[in-house]
Structures are given as structure tokens and as C-alpha cells.
Design a protein around this motif. Structure first.
Motif, PDB file in Angstrom:
ATOM      1  N   THR A   1       0.828  -1.197   0.000  1.00 46.49           N
ATOM      2  CA  THR A   1       0.000   0.000   0.000  1.00 46.49           C
ATOM      3  C   THR A   1       0.865   1.250   0.000  1.00 46.49           C
ATOM      4  N   ILE A   2       0.214   2.350  -0.254  1.00 47.97           N
ATOM      5  CA  ILE A   2       0.907   3.647  -0.257  1.00 47.97           C
ATOM      6  C   ILE A   2       1.557   3.902   1.089  1.00 47.97           C
ATOM      7  N   ASP A   3       0.851   3.552   2.129  1.00 48.92           N
ATOM      8  CA  ASP A   3       1.410   3.776   3.463  1.00 48.92           C
ATOM      9  C   ASP A   3       2.688   3.000   3.657  1.00 48.92           C
ATOM     10  N   GLY A   4       2.693   1.796   3.144  1.00 47.36           N
ATOM     11  CA  GLY A   4       3.912   1.004   3.248  1.00 47.36           C
ATOM     12  C   GLY A   4       5.064   1.678   2.539  1.00 47.36           C
ATOM     13  N   CYS A   5       4.770   2.224   1.378  1.00 52.39           N
ATOM     14  CA  CYS A   5       5.819   2.895   0.616  1.00 52.39           C
ATOM     15  C   CYS A   5       6.299   4.134   1.350  1.00 52.39           C
ATOM     16  N   ARG A   6       5.341   4.805   1.939  1.00 51.84           N
ATOM     17  CA  ARG A   6       5.723   6.001   2.706  1.00 51.84           C
ATOM     18  C   ARG A   6       6.652   5.636   3.846  1.00 51.84           C
ATOM     19  N   SER A   7       6.295   4.556   4.538  1.00 55.91           N
ATOM     20  CA  SER A   7       7.153   4.124   5.653  1.00 55.91           C
ATOM     21  C   SER A   7       8.541   3.800   5.159  1.00 55.91           C
ATOM     22  N   LEU A   8       8.597   3.106   4.068  1.00 58.41           N
ATOM     23  CA  LEU A   8       9.898   2.730   3.532  1.00 58.41           C
ATOM     24  C   LEU A   8      10.718   3.967   3.218  1.00 58.41           C
ATOM     25  N   ALA A   9      10.073   4.906   2.578  1.00 61.93           N
ATOM     26  CA  ALA A   9      10.803   6.117   2.185  1.00 61.93           C
ATOM     27  C   ALA A   9      11.295   6.871   3.404  1.00 61.93           C
ATOM     28  N   ARG A  10      10.471   6.854   4.434  1.00 65.94           N
ATOM     29  CA  ARG A  10      10.842   7.572   5.656  1.00 65.94           C
ATOM     30  C   ARG A  10      12.036   6.925   6.333  1.00 65.94           C
ATOM     31  N   GLU A  11      12.012   5.606   6.360  1.00 65.09           N
ATOM     32  CA  GLU A  11      13.103   4.889   7.019  1.00 65.09           C
ATOM     33  C   GLU A  11      14.404   4.991   6.248  1.00 65.09           C
ATOM     34  N   MET A  12      14.293   5.041   4.945  1.00 64.25           N
ATOM     35  CA  MET A  12      15.484   4.947   4.111  1.00 64.25           C
ATOM     36  C   MET A  12      15.557   6.147   3.177  1.00 64.25           C
ATOM     37  N   PRO A  13      16.092   7.221   3.669  1.00 68.85           N
ATOM     38  CA  PRO A  13      16.077   8.450   2.876  1.00 68.85           C
ATOM     39  C   PRO A  13      16.912   8.403   1.602  1.00 68.85           C
ATOM     40  N   ARG A  14      17.811   7.446   1.514  1.00 73.55           N
ATOM     41  CA  ARG A  14      18.607   7.429   0.283  1.00 73.55           C
ATOM     42  C   ARG A  14      18.040   6.499  -0.771  1.00 73.55           C
ATOM     43  N   LEU A  15      16.805   6.115  -0.560  1.00 71.97           N
ATOM     44  CA  LEU A  15      16.119   5.362  -1.599  1.00 71.97           C
ATOM     45  C   LEU A  15      15.076   6.264  -2.232  1.00 71.97           C
ATOM     46  N   ASN A  16      14.871   6.071  -3.516  1.00 73.17           N
ATOM     47  CA  ASN A  16      13.684   6.661  -4.128  1.00 73.17           C
ATOM     48  C   ASN A  16      12.616   5.593  -4.157  1.00 73.17           C
ATOM     49  N   VAL A  17      11.470   5.938  -3.645  1.00 73.39           N
ATOM     50  CA  VAL A  17      10.365   4.984  -3.664  1.00 73.39           C
ATOM     51  C   VAL A  17       9.308   5.565  -4.595  1.00 73.39           C
ATOM     52  N   GLU A  18       9.098   4.899  -5.704  1.00 75.84           N
ATOM     53  CA  GLU A  18       8.167   5.429  -6.691  1.00 75.84           C
ATOM     54  C   GLU A  18       6.979   4.486  -6.829  1.00 75.84           C
ATOM     55  N   VAL A  19       5.819   5.093  -6.929  1.00 73.01           N
ATOM     56  CA  VAL A  19       4.604   4.291  -7.098  1.00 73.01           C
ATOM     57  C   VAL A  19       3.915   4.725  -8.381  1.00 73.01           C
ATOM     58  N   MET A  20       3.638   3.781  -9.220  1.00 70.06           N
ATOM     59  CA  MET A  20       2.870   4.067 -10.432  1.00 70.06           C
ATOM     60  C   MET A  20       1.433   3.670 -10.168  1.00 70.06           C
ATOM     61  N   LYS A  21       0.560   4.636 -10.264  1.00 65.30           N
ATOM     62  CA  LYS A  21      -0.838   4.344  -9.988  1.00 65.30           C
ATOM     63  C   LYS A  21      -1.540   3.930 -11.265  1.00 65.30           C
ATOM     64  N   GLU A  22      -2.373   2.959 -11.134  1.00 67.44           N
ATOM     65  CA  GLU A  22      -3.222   2.574 -12.246  1.00 67.44           C
ATOM     66  C   GLU A  22      -4.492   3.394 -12.192  1.00 67.44           C
ATOM     67  N   GLU A  23      -5.070   3.612 -13.341  1.00 62.85           N
ATOM     68  CA  GLU A  23      -6.341   4.335 -13.342  1.00 62.85           C
ATOM     69  C   GLU A  23      -7.393   3.561 -12.587  1.00 62.85           C
ATOM     70  N   GLY A  24      -8.089   4.266 -11.763  1.00 62.62           N
ATOM     71  CA  GLY A  24      -9.241   3.641 -11.120  1.00 62.62           C
ATOM     72  C   GLY A  24      -8.906   2.734  -9.967  1.00 62.62           C
ATOM     73  N   SER A  25      -7.655   2.692  -9.574  1.00 58.92           N
ATOM     74  CA  SER A  25      -7.373   1.822  -8.442  1.00 58.92           C
ATOM     75  C   SER A  25      -7.586   2.599  -7.155  1.00 58.92           C
ATOM     76  N   ASP A  26      -7.698   1.857  -6.091  1.00 59.31           N
ATOM     77  CA  ASP A  26      -7.902   2.491  -4.793  1.00 59.31           C
ATOM     78  C   ASP A  26      -6.779   3.466  -4.457  1.00 59.31           C
ATOM     79  N   ASP A  27      -7.145   4.497  -3.746  1.00 60.39           N
ATOM     80  CA  ASP A  27      -6.141   5.477  -3.333  1.00 60.39           C
ATOM     81  C   ASP A  27      -5.020   4.861  -2.534  1.00 60.39           C
ATOM     82  N   CYS A  28      -5.330   3.842  -1.764  1.00 60.81           N
ATOM     83  CA  CYS A  28      -4.302   3.335  -0.849  1.00 60.81           C
ATOM     84  C   CYS A  28      -3.429   2.276  -1.489  1.00 60.81           C
ATOM     85  N   LYS A  29      -3.783   1.840  -2.652  1.00 60.19           N
ATOM     86  CA  LYS A  29      -3.035   0.758  -3.286  1.00 60.19           C
ATOM     87  C   LYS A  29      -1.787   1.279  -3.972  1.00 60.19           C
ATOM     88  N   ALA A  30      -0.733   0.556  -3.778  1.00 53.18           N
ATOM     89  CA  ALA A  30       0.478   0.872  -4.530  1.00 53.18           C
ATOM     90  C   ALA A  30       0.570  -0.164  -5.646  1.00 53.18           C
TER      91      ALA A  30
END
Lengths: 581, 380
Positions: free
Chosen positions: A526-555
Motif C-alpha cells: 500500500t501507499i502507506d507502506g511505501c511512505r514508511s519505507l521512504a521515511r526509514e530509508m532516505p537514500r532510496l527513491n520509492v516510486e509508485v505508479m498508480k493505475e487508473e481507477g485503483s484504490d487510493d491506498c493501493k500501490a
């Protein structure tokens, strides 16, 4: 940064002058060695920076062009890879990024003596090609593999302006093929070409132009024609360029008269140095026999553009005693693979592609028997890519028992999640056998019905694994956790359609900075998971590609990579970037 | 292990799905297993059609969802049948049934554990279900489906929706309880209603439904098998060139050049009311509007001639010119005709939903249908 010689340090009477150091280092060419050298001390870092001639950048977003140009001002050759590998299979949106232009702009001022550019999965426009051709006076070698965004007009500008071009290698690209006129843009006195590969293109080039070019370029070693090149043309070209070491024939289906066949065979016979053969679209058995005289030194045969049948392959192989690499379509069937096992004792690599991946009648297929037959006859096998529609655990175990030296094991059972067809069991034991037997395994692609057990095996045994590709596998987060914990040398992990969620994603925290990248699509992140990852590891880029019509929380699609360049600024709106910075 | 929900997303396990059509489906499957899978899939298809409720009003509303949704469902549906995420027992049996003719009724002993609940996020390009779809599954009656009069291709995929169990709303992930997902369709509920069930009631069903969509071969999924586009075109190109016999070299390098194209993708295009089809090179276009224009140009004259001949060939020149009106509104349902295509899975899809490059990589042939025929699939 200037190379000031000898900083005075009385105790270091045996210190190398920097110039000598540079000379010595110049002999080290492998990027890994060079990287190691640069970590020894500041002086060595500097010496390496000044003497580095080639840079390999596995992920164009892991570093910025400015950083590269600043650190390596004298590089001559750059290899850049862009999009995630799954973009080859349409999983990445078109406008995702990886545009080479920003690199060229920086290099034009920072590394103007650039000579070679090799790009893979980058976006390259005609404007970029023109910029390249006009701003790098020493430019010699261009290789584009699986790139997109350009047309034959771009090639025309390269041909027109690169006076010293030695290599033009255009492979498997999304190229807009407008006409074959680009070839005519080479000046009449141009003669430096050593590598010409336009097998990817459809439109025909002017035959006269090609023949004249080939006869002028006495150093031409690699020539790969496209599909519309006729046999007649091929024959003339071979006569004109018998020094070729790599040949990509064009279409091979024409009906030839006896005379024409004899002439073609004669022409092939002139080529004593051929080590690589490819092309041969729609090859007929009869025409193939013309090729035999050229095969005595052949080490790599790529017949994956034509649906060869087993008798044809069986007739061809005995003429290739030195064969080390073979690519075929599954049209050759298990019988064809038996012929491989029988005739190719030196074989090191085999790739079997599906003739028709969506073949509803399953006419063309290879099974577990084929792969076993190859392994029995080819003990030196270390690379396999095998597309099949059925497999058994026992067969895979046999294969790796026969060939324990696998470094690359890529098995694609084409129906997702398919079990062992004789026992109905998951394919866990197959891949367990692979990782247990093949200590040198670096790359693994798994398929079939797989539970977390497969991943347990991988984490436990595949200690040298660097690249893992997973699809439709696993039962829970544990699967991915096993891998993240166990595979300390992992560099690339790509996962699609697996039940791995945030726990799995975050289990790799310790690992991601030593990896090139992680891809997860259609998993449970989920997006939250990605956010957590990014927060923990600042030297990573965490990118999420959203599909049309998918839930807001889905990564939907997650791409994580280490970088020293910070979050990228050229991401399209559909790509969300999370950064801890 | 197999029964576990993925804990990663912290979701509760979804309730068990109801077994709506157990025996009949199993029967159909058992019958098919001995021999001709093709045959059984046809039977299955019929079976599913029988169960469908034709011409449901709610359905036609939902139909405004368009092919994208259909596509999504189909993909999702595939996912039911093909993926290791589910109870692997079923999974085995289903595939087993199709490819290796082994009995599948032992599958009946497995429950589908709805750990499909925490299914991965999915999209039209993936095979996992979307959370939202699961949450919002309405009771079966409200779903149905495509009228049996629709073309077989769509029937195949839609009828599989029959297998919708009543998945209650509890089957949602905490984070995805909200309904208001970004959504192109009329309403999320309807959109979800379209979605195939989280899992079929029995594996036999999955087998059945999958077979009905996929003929005999395993269903292709977007980006799978992982081979590059140029290899996919290899098969069609080589088979078509074999059909044409050995092209003699003059033809190959003749004055009529192969059209400028990425890979030379010629697909057939037929139009309702015009007996002779055409071929169009998709790589010559880079967008849907261009394709639409091309279709208009290809068929305008033919259509007029057709009208002329059906009118007894008595039209004078002026009338003929009048008859030759532009074919417009192909993409938005506003015209007399609508453009649809058949994709690599054999399903009929409305043109225009997916990005152009994706369309080009999956399209196998085109059809221009009368919009009235397509009313079920047409957009608002």
C-alpha cells in the motif's frame, strides 16, 4: 581537480607518483575493480577518476549526469540503463522517464570527448540523436537496445554527422521506421564502420547504398541485416565482406534455383571467421543448407527468429562443432533439443523462446524432456532460458544434477501458477534443487505453482544470487522475507502478482541500499507502506505508479532504487515519488 | 500455509465464499476432462449463458463501464484461476484439468479460502483483484450480466461473472474501506459490481470459467509471458508470410514498400454490412483518432457501394455521393458505427480504453459494428 604530484610525506618514500598509479590503474577495466580501487584512499580515488574511461550506470536515476561528469571528466564510453526491465513487457507507462537528453546536455560540456554511448531501455528522441551527432566530435559508437522514442530520421542525422562512426547497433527498439534512407546518409567516402546492426528495422534500405558501404568499410566485422534483405543481396554482401565475424542474415525463405543456391553456399564458404550467426527469418530447410560451410567456427547461433523444425536443426547442428550458445524457438520441439544434446558438447548457453506465446492449439512446445535431453548432452551448460508449457520437479532436479554450474537459470512455465504436471505438486522442489546444486547461481527466474517454500530454499541456498525474477508465486509475506534476509548479494529483485504486502516490503530495509532496484507490481503493498519505507530509508527513491481507477491506498506498481541524486524531477503525474528527504 | 491470509496488509481474512454452482460446474468439468477441452469449454459456455440474466437494466447501466472494465474483469477473472495466491489445491486441479486431463473433482474438497481478501492491488494490467472490487461486490442478481445475445467473445468472459459469490463487505482491507476510489465509471458500486468474484465457489468453477474464456491454452495476462514485443509479432508475421507462400524477392523489395511501421502490424478489419474486409497497418498510426480517420477512409466508399448494390444498383451518381458520408463517431459511440477489436485473448473489446501502445500490442483484428448492436458495450 589537479593531479598534484608527491605531496610531501617523508615516511612515504616508496609512494607511487600519481602518473604511474594512473598507468597501472588504466589496466584495470572492470567496473567492480575500479570501484574497489577508488575506495582505497583519496589519492587512488582521484587517480581512478582521472583515468576512468568507461562508466557503467545500471540505473540512470541512481546518479545525476552532473555527478558523473564531475567525477569522471575524461570518460570515453558510457553505458546507461533506464527503465525497469518489466517495461519490456508493457508494465511501465510510456512517459515514465529515462530520457537520455539531460545526460547528453551535461556530457556535451563536461565530457565532450565522449566516444561511445550504449543505452538500454532509455527514451531517445530524434532531437537527442541529432544533438549527439553534432556535439561530440569524436563520437564513434552508438548502441541502442530496447529504447524508444526515435525514428529513422534520428539515425539519418547520426549517419550524416558522425564522421568517425565505427558502430551503429540498433536492436529491438520501439523505433518509428519511416524509410530506409538513413543508410544513404553516410558520406560517400565514409569507411570506418566496424559494426552495423539494423536488424530491428522494417523498411528496406537502398541495396546499392548498402553494398557500396560494405565494400568501402574494410574493417566491417559485424553486419546484421533486416528482414527485408533478400538472399541475393546477402550473397553479394558476403562475397564483398568475407572478413565478417558476425552476420545477421535477412529473410531466408526465397526459393532459389540450383545455381543461386550454389552461389549462396559458395559465398558462405568464403566466410572463414564467422563466429556469430543470427536472423534467418522464415528459413526454409533447403536454404539453410547453404549456410553449413560457414559454421565450422560458429560459437553463437541465434535461430530465434524463425520457426525451425527439429529435422532442420538436427541437420544444421553437426556442422557447428564449436557451438557454445544457441537460441531457438520452441518449434524445434523436444526432438530438436535431443539433437542439441547429441551434437553440442561444448554448449554453454541455450535459450528456447515460444514461437507463439498465445498459441491456443499448443502446436509448438517443448516439455521437460527437452531440457533434460540438453542437460544430458551438454555438461558445460551454465545459462538457460526456457519457455515451456509443462514441467516437472524431477526433470529440473535431473537437469541441475547433470549441469551444476548454472549461473543463470530462467525457467518460464507459461501458464501462471501451474504445478508439476505429473504429481500435481508445486514446483518448489524444482527450484530448491536448482539453488542447492548450483552454488554459482547469479540469476534466477521462477515460475509455476510456488509456495513460500521456494523462497525459503532461495534464501537459504542461493547465496550468490544477484538477480531474482518472481511472478505469480508465494503464499505470504514470508516468501519475500526469506529472500530479503538470506540473499546478501541480491542486486535486482522484480516481483509481480505475488501476495507480498507491506511487511514483506519493509523486511528488505537492510537490503535495498545494496541493491540496484526493487520492482513490485500487483502485490499487496500500500501507499502507506511505501511512505514508511521512504521515511526509514532516505537514500532510496520509492516510486509508485498508480493505475487508473485503483484504490487510493493501493500501490499498484512500486519501484524502489538507491540513489545519490535524490528524488527525480522528471516523473510524470502518474508516478508518485516518496522520499525521506 | 495455504489457508493463511496475507498478514502483510493486516487485513482480516475474508469470509468464505458461497458455493453457488457446485454440481453443475463440476459436471461440466468432469465431462470435459476426458478429452476435448475445447468441447467442454463450449459446453461450459452454454452452461454459463443459461445462468445469466439477460437484459438486466442495472446491467446496461453498468455497461457504461465499457470495455476497460470488462477487460479488467477478465484479467481479474483469469487471476482467479491462474494464481498461486489462492488455495493451491484448487489451483492445481484447475490447471491440471485443462492441461493434463486429470480429475478435478478432488478440488471440490478444498474450500476457497477468501484470503483472496487481501489481494494485491490490481488494475487492468494485472491479474490480482482490486480491493475495492472485493468490497463492493453486490449480490449476484444485481450483477448480471451480459445478455446472452452479446457476442460470444464477451459472453465468455462475462458469464464467468456468474460465479460471483456473495462476498460481504467485511472482506476489505482496513485501508480500503472507502468506496470513493478514483473511478471512471458511473459509480464505484456499479463498477465493482462488474468485477468478477473474489474467488469462485469451487475450483471446478474456476476451471470451468477459465476454460470458457481461454479455449485450450493458458490465458495470457498483460506482460506475460515475459517476452519482448518484437518476439510476439514474430509468430504472426512468420505465419502470415507462410500463408502467402514464399515471397519472391521482387515482392519483398518491390516498389510498394512495406509501410513505415514499427513492426508492420497489419490486422484485418471488417465492417458490418461490407462483405469484403480490409487490412490496416496499425503502426502507421499513433493514436485512436488517426485510426478512426483511417477506418473512415477505408470503408466510406465500400459502404456506399454496398448501399448502392442493396438498393438495386439504381442510385445515380448524385445519390451515391450523398450516400458516401463520413463514418464518424467510431470511438465515442456517437456515430452509426462503433469500432471494436478482438484482442490476443480472443475477447471483443471497445477500442479506445487503453493507451495506444497497449492497444497495439494486444489487438488481433478490428471490427466496425453498428452502434445499435454494440449498445450494450457502448459508452454514454
Amino acid at each position: 581537480m589537479d593531479l598534484s604530484p608527491k605531496q610531501s610525506s617523508p615516511s612515504e618514500s616508496t609512494r607511487f607518483p600519481d602518473e604511474v598509479l594512473e598507468r597501472v590503474l588504466a589496466l584495470l577495466t572492470s567496473p567492480k575493480d575500479r570501484n574497489a580501487v577508488s575506495l582505497v584512499c583519496k589519492d587512488w580515488y582521484t587517480a581512478d577518476s582521472w583515468s576512468r574511461r568507461h562508466v557503467f550506470i545500471g540505473n540512470c536515476y541512481s546518479v545525476s549526469p552532473e555527478i558523473v561528469a564531475r567525477r569522471f571528466p575524461r570518460i570515453r564510453s558510457v553505458t546507461l540503463k533506464g527503465k525497469p526491465r518489466f517495461s519490456d513487457f508493457n508494465l511501465v507507462p510510456d512517459n515514465w522517464g529515462a530520457d537520455v537528453h539531460s545526460w547528453l546536455l551535461v556530457f556535451a560540456s563536461g565530457c565532450p570527448f565522449l566516444e561511445e554511448l550504449r543505452l538500454k531501455r532509455m527514451r531517445v528522441t530524434d532531437e537527442s540523436l541529432e544533438f549527439l551527432a553534432l556535439n561530440f566530435p569524436n563520437f564513434r559508437a552508438l548502441s541502442l537496445l530496447s529504447c524508444d522514442g526515435f525514428s529513422t530520421s534520428g539515425l539519418a542525422t547520426v549517419a550524416t554527422h558522425c564522421k568517425n562512426l565505427t558502430e551503429l547497433d540498433i536492436q529491438e527498439n520501439g523505433i518509428e521506421d519511416l524509410s530506409g534512407d538513413w543508410l544513404s546518409c553516410f558520406p560517400e567516402n565514409f569507411n570506418t564502420l566496424e559494426v552495423l546492426n539494423f536488424s530491428n528495422l522494417i523498411t528496406d534500405v537502398n541495396p546499392g547504398v548498402l553494398e557500396r558501404l560494405v565494400s568501402r568499410c574494410r574493417s566491417l566485422k559485424v553486419l546484421k541485416l533486416n528482414r527485408t534483405s533478400s538472399l541475393d543481396r546477402l550473397q553479394r554482401l558476403l562475397v564483398s565482406a568475407p572478413q565478417l565475424t558476425e552476420l545477421g542474415a535477412g529473410s531466408f525463405s526465397e526459393e532459389l534455383t540450383l545455381q543461386q543456391h550454389a552461389e549462396l553456399k559458395y559465398a558462405f564458404g568464403l566466410c572463414k571467421n564467422l563466429s556469430v550467426l543470427s536472423g534467418f527469418w522464415d528459413a526454409s530447410a533447403l536454404n539453410l543448407s547453404a549456410v553449413y560451410p560457414a559454421c565450422s567456427r560458429l560459437s553463437f547461433l541465434n535461430m530465434s527468429y524463425t520457426a525451425l523444425q527439429s529435422p532442420e536443426l538436427a541437420s544444421l547442428l553437426p556442422h557447428c562443432p564449436c557451438l557454445r550458445r544457441l537460441w531457438v524457438l520452441d518449434s524445434v520441439g523436444d526432438k530438436g533439443l535431443e539433437a542439441v544434446g547429441a551434437n553440442c558438447p561444448s554448449l554453454e548457453e541455450i535459450r528456447v523462446f515460444p514461437t507463439d506465446p498465445f498459441d491456443e492449439d499448443m502446436l509448438h512446445t517443448v516439455t521437460e524432456s527437452g531440457i533434460v535431453a540438453v542437460s544430458q548432452g551438454c555438461p558445460k551448460l551454465h545459462y538457460i532460458l526456457y519457455f515451456c508449457r509443462q514441467m516437472t520437479n524431477a526433470a529440473v532436479a535431473t537437469v541441475v544434477r547433470n549441469c551444476p554450474d548454472f549461473t543463470h537459470f530462467r525457467l518460464c512455465i507459461m501458464n501462471p501458477g501451474q504445478p508439476d504436471h505429473t504429481t500435481n505438486q508445486p514446483m518448489d522442489e524444482a527450484f530448491g534443487a536448482v539453488v542447492k546444486a548450483c552454488k554459482k547461481l547469479k540469476r534466477l527466474s521462477i515460475s509455476g505453482l510456488l509456495t513460500d517454500l521456494t523462497f525459503k530454499y532461495i534464501g537459504e541456498y542461493a547465496k550468490n544470487l544477484e538477480a531474482l525474477s518472481v511472478a505469480f508465486a508465494g503464499s505470504s509475506d514470508l516468501g519475500m522475507q526469506y529472500v530479503m534476509e538470506g540473499c546478501s548479494k541480491l542486486k535486482k529483485l522484480e516481483i509481480r502478482d505475488c501476495p507480498f504486502g507491506n511487511v514483506a516490503l519493509l523486511s528488505g530495509l537492510e537490503r535495498y541500499e545494496s541493491m540496484r532496484s526493487l520492482w513490485m507490481s500487483a502485490c499487496n503493498v500500500t501507499i502507506d507502506g511505501c511512505r514508511s519505507l521512504a521515511r526509514e530509508m532516505p537514500r532510496l527513491n520509492v516510486e509508485v505508479m498508480k493505475e487508473e481507477g485503483s484504490d487510493d491506498c493501493k500501490a499498484d506498481k512500486v519501484y524502489v532504487y538507491r540513489t545519490v541524486a535524490g528524488p527525480r524531477r522528471d516523473a510524470p503525474p502518474s508516478v508518485l515519488t516518496f522520499s525521506g528527504l | 500455509m495455504m489457508e493463511e491470509c496475507s498478514k502483510g496488509s493486516g487485513a482480516a481474512c475474508s469470509p468464505k465464499l458461497l458455493d453457488l454452482i457446485p454440481k453443475e460446474m463440476e459436471w461440466a468439468v468432469a465431462k470435459g476432462e476426458s478429452g476435448d477441452v475445447e468441447r467442454s469449454s463450449v459446453e461450459i459456455r452454454k452452461l454459463e449463458l443459461r445462468l445469466g440474466l439477460p437484459g438486466d437494466d442495472e446491467w446496461s447501466l453498468k455497461n457504461t463501464n465499457t470495455a476497460k472494465n470488462i477487460n479488467r474483469e477478465r484479467d481479474h477473472h483469469d487471476s482467479l484461476f491462474s494464481l498461486g495466491y489462492f488455495n493451491h489445491g484448487h489451483h492445481h486441479n484447475h490447471h491440471h484439468h485443462f492441461h493434463h486431463h486429470q480429475p478435478s473433482h478432488k478440488a471440490g474438497s478444498h474450500e476457497i479460502s477468501p484470503q483472496v481478501g487481501p489481494v494485491a492491488g490490481s488494475s487492468s494490467s494485472s491479474v490480482w483483484f482490486n480491493q475495492q472490487q472485493q468490497q463492493q461486490l453486490a449480490p449476484p442478481s444485481s450483477f448480471l450480466q451480459f445478455p446472452t445475445t452479446t457476442k460470444a467473445a464477451t459472453d465468455k468472459q462475462q458469464s464467468s461473472c456468474l460465479l460471483l459469490p456473495t462476498v460481504a463487505k467485511e472482506s476489505s482491507q482496513p485501508c480500503c474501506t472507502k468506496v470513493g476510489a478514483i473511478d471512471l465509471q458511473q459509480s464505484p458500486a456499479e463498477k465493482k459490481a462488474f468485477s468478477p468474484p473474489a474467488a469462485p465457489p469451487t475450483p471446478a468453477n474456476t476451471a470451468v470459467a477459465n476454460s470458457s474464456q481461454k479455449r485450450t491454452a493458458p490465458g495470457p495476462v498483460v506482460g506475460w509471458p515475459p517476452i519482448r514485443s518484437f518476439r510476439k509479432n514474430l509468430a504472426s508475421s512468420s505465419s502470415s508470410s507462410k500463408q502467402n507462400g514464399n515471397p519472391n524477392k521482387k515482392a519483398a523489395t518491390s516498389d510498394k514498400p512495406v509501410e513505415a511501421c514499427k513492426k508492420g502490424m497489419f490486422v484485418k478489419i471488417n465492417m458490418d454490412g461490407v462483405p469484403i474486409g480490409r487490412k490496416v497497418d496499425l503502426t502507421a498510426y499513433d493514436s485512436y483518432p488517426r485510426l478512426s480517420t483511417a477506418v473512415d477512409e477505408l470503408f466510406r466508399g465500400l459502404l456506399a457501394a454496398q448501399r448502392d448494390s442493396s438498393a438495386g444498383g439504381n442510385m445515380n451518381k448524385q445519390q451515391q455521393e450523398e450516400e458516401e458520408k463520413a463514418i464518424t463517431g467510431l470511438l465515442d459511440g456517437s456515430g452509426e458505427y462503433t469500432l471494436v477489436y478482438e484482442d490476443n485473448e480472443g475477447d471483443r473489446m471497445l477500442v479506445g480504453d487503453v493507451p495506444w501502445h497497449m492497444f497495439v500490442s494486444t489487438v488481433k483484428r478490428l471490427r466496425v459494428l453498428k452502434s445499435s448492436e454494440v449498445s450494450a458495450l457502448s459508452r454514454e
